[in-house]
Design a protein around this motif. Structure first.
Motif, PDB file in Angstrom:
ATOM      1  N   ASN A 101       0.845  -1.190   0.000  1.00 63.74           N
ATOM      2  CA  ASN A 101       0.000   0.000   0.000  1.00 63.74           C
ATOM      3  C   ASN A 101       0.881   1.241   0.000  1.00 63.74           C
ATOM      4  N   PRO A 102       0.443   2.312  -0.643  1.00 60.39           N
ATOM      5  CA  PRO A 102       1.283   3.507  -0.741  1.00 60.39           C
ATOM      6  C   PRO A 102       1.749   4.059   0.610  1.00 60.39           C
ATOM      7  N   CYS A 103       0.900   3.958   1.645  1.00 61.80           N
ATOM      8  CA  CYS A 103       1.242   4.594   2.921  1.00 61.80           C
ATOM      9  C   CYS A 103       2.199   3.756   3.767  1.00 61.80           C
ATOM     10  N   THR A 104       2.489   2.522   3.360  1.00 56.66           N
ATOM     11  CA  THR A 104       3.339   1.670   4.199  1.00 56.66           C
ATOM     12  C   THR A 104       4.576   1.156   3.461  1.00 56.66           C
ATOM     13  N   ASP A 130      -8.657  12.074  -4.118  1.00 56.42           N
ATOM     14  CA  ASP A 130      -8.630  12.091  -2.655  1.00 56.42           C
ATOM     15  C   ASP A 130     -10.014  11.943  -2.036  1.00 56.42           C
ATOM     16  N   ARG A 138      -9.332   4.653   2.769  1.00 56.85           N
ATOM     17  CA  ARG A 138      -7.911   4.514   2.449  1.00 56.85           C
ATOM     18  C   ARG A 138      -7.137   5.604   3.175  1.00 56.85           C
ATOM     19  N   HIS A 140      -4.052   6.737   2.269  1.00 49.88           N
ATOM     20  CA  HIS A 140      -3.103   7.462   1.434  1.00 49.88           C
ATOM     21  C   HIS A 140      -3.855   8.495   0.593  1.00 49.88           C
ATOM     22  N   THR A 141      -3.109   9.367  -0.050  1.00 51.02           N
ATOM     23  CA  THR A 141      -3.675  10.355  -0.974  1.00 51.02           C
ATOM     24  C   THR A 141      -3.306   9.974  -2.401  1.00 51.02           C
ATOM     25  N   MET A 144       0.332  10.689  -2.990  1.00 50.86           N
ATOM     26  CA  MET A 144       1.198   9.683  -2.368  1.00 50.86           C
ATOM     27  C   MET A 144       1.262   8.425  -3.233  1.00 50.86           C
ATOM     28  N   ALA A 145       0.123   8.041  -3.810  1.00 53.29           N
ATOM     29  CA  ALA A 145       0.100   6.871  -4.681  1.00 53.29           C
ATOM     30  C   ALA A 145       1.002   7.088  -5.899  1.00 53.29           C
ATOM     31  N   LYS A 148       4.651   6.815  -4.812  1.00 56.89           N
ATOM     32  CA  LYS A 148       5.142   5.478  -4.474  1.00 56.89           C
ATOM     33  C   LYS A 148       5.242   4.577  -5.703  1.00 56.89           C
TER      34      LYS A 148
END
Length: 383
Positions: A101-104, A130, A138, A140-141, A144-145, A148
């Motif tokens: 996932n983008p945030c991790t 968003d 979700r 992430h934004t 951010m996606a 990543k």
């Protein structure tokens, strides 16, 4: 031992449970991660013996899914890979996928993955808008996606899939178009795109029960579907399964095993295996799974024999998901019967409705059949 099987490894931990998700995954259970990884390694050690495989597992494909595998911290991810490499020749797999996932995900984790043989990553984007992301939980934004995906590319990954969704709360055709445009511009190799399904027990299903959920109407959702199935092939993403599009040679080899009735072994809580005509299912609850492994009850985890009737039905359901359809020769080889002996009435009925078509070698969904696949699948249920 033949390498014509896949291995699935389940990591059930998430930073936050998405509002649409009914997969066996959990947020807030981080205290179990290290113990879970030890249990997972033990299960993999027992796996070869359990399934009658001598020596290390030598799968054709390996897939680490979840949950969110990238939610593991760096040292936990190292522990995961050590357990994998101790028990199987994952470096030799034709395809080794890991979901992120983008945030991790970060550069350090991406390099660790690549160094450990991962050659394909699947990034859970869902939307680049968003507003849509917030509505489905979700964390992430859209920016951010984008960042990543580019980071994965600069880290050396040349086989990247992204997940997208349509029919989301607040989504319009324009926001879907924007997400598809960004996917194409990024230069990824594979796009999985799913229509939102409201599954019982999820946050979105509860919101709908309380009449607090505003979804696009059926006409708008159909318009989104029609757009994406026309658009992606014009950009080099050929449809090879109902929800999956890929550039040439970049289809998901692991998922294709499922659709082609090829055996697979699943490790981890809630994981399923299909081996020598039997199905196995591990406990979904993380604590119950850990205890089962610790108590040596591993071999008693649920087992179900697949009857010929159920096997025939599933052979057809899964085959029809692929654009190339059901291989008639393989059906005869598998069941020693012509497919028309068993499903002739259903085939004729669906061909007449222009939902199915037939060639000398296959029976497959038409474009209209792809749109209304559940109607066709229902005809392949034997009384």
């Amino acid at each position: 031992m033949s390498k014509d099987y896949g291995v699935y490894i389940h990591i059930p931990f998430c930073k936050q449970k998405c509002f649409y998700c009914d997969f066996p995954s959990f947020a807030g259970r981080e205290k179990y991660i290290n113990e879970y990884l030890h249990s997972l390694r033990r299960e993999m050690e027992l796996g070869a013996e359990r399934f009658g495989i001598h020596g290390k597992l030598m799968p054709h494909t390996v897939y680490i899914g979840g949950g969110t595998p990238s939610h593991l911290n760096f040292s936990q991810m190292e522990m995961l890979f050590e357990g994998i490499h101790a028990n199987m020749q994952a470096y030799g797999a034709a395809e080794f996928t890991m979901e992120v996932n983008p945030c991790t995900i970060d550069e350090e984790k991406l390099h660790l993955m690549k160094d450990n043989g991962v050659n394909r990553i699947s990034i859970g984007v869902q939307s680049f808008d968003d507003g849509c992301l917030k509505c489905i939980g979700r964390v992430h934004t859209g920016d951010m996606a984008l960042e990543k995906v580019k980071l994965a590319q600069s880290s050396g990954f040349q086989n990247i899939s992204i997940d997208l969704m349509y029919g989301l709360p607040g989504q319009t055709l324009d926001t879907l178009k924007m997400s598809l445009d960004k996917a194409v511009e990024l230069g990824v190799q594979h796009v999985s795109i799913y229509g939102l399904q409201l599954e019982e027990g999820t946050v979105l299903a509860k919101q709908q029960e309380m009449k607090r959920l505003e979804l696009p109407d059926d006409e708008a959702v159909e318009e989104m579907y029609d757009y994406l199935v026309d658009f992606l092939p014009t950009k080099g993403f050929n449809r090879y399964e109902i929800s999956n599009y890929a550039q040439e040679e970049y289809h998901s080899r692991h998922n294709t095993l499922y659709w082609q009735d090829i055996p697979y072994l699943g490790f981890g809580s809630g994981a399923h295996s299909y081996w020598q005509g039997n199905r196995y299912e591990n406990p979904v609850d993380i604590g119950e799974y850990i205890k089962a492994i610790a108590d040596g009850k591993f071999l008693n985890i649920m087992e179900e024999f697949v009857s010929e009737k159920a096997h025939m039905e599933e052979f057809c359901f899964l085959g029809l998901r692929m654009t190339k359809g059901i291989d008639k020769k393989k059906f005869r080889q598998t069941f020693d019967k012509d497919i028309h002996e068993i499903f002739g009435g259903a085939i004729d009925k669906m061909v007449a409705r222009e939902l199915l078509a037939e060639s000398g070698s296959a029976i497959f969904l038409t474009p209209l059949g792809m749109k209304y696949g559940n109607v066709v699948f229902g005809e392949f249920i034997l009384e």
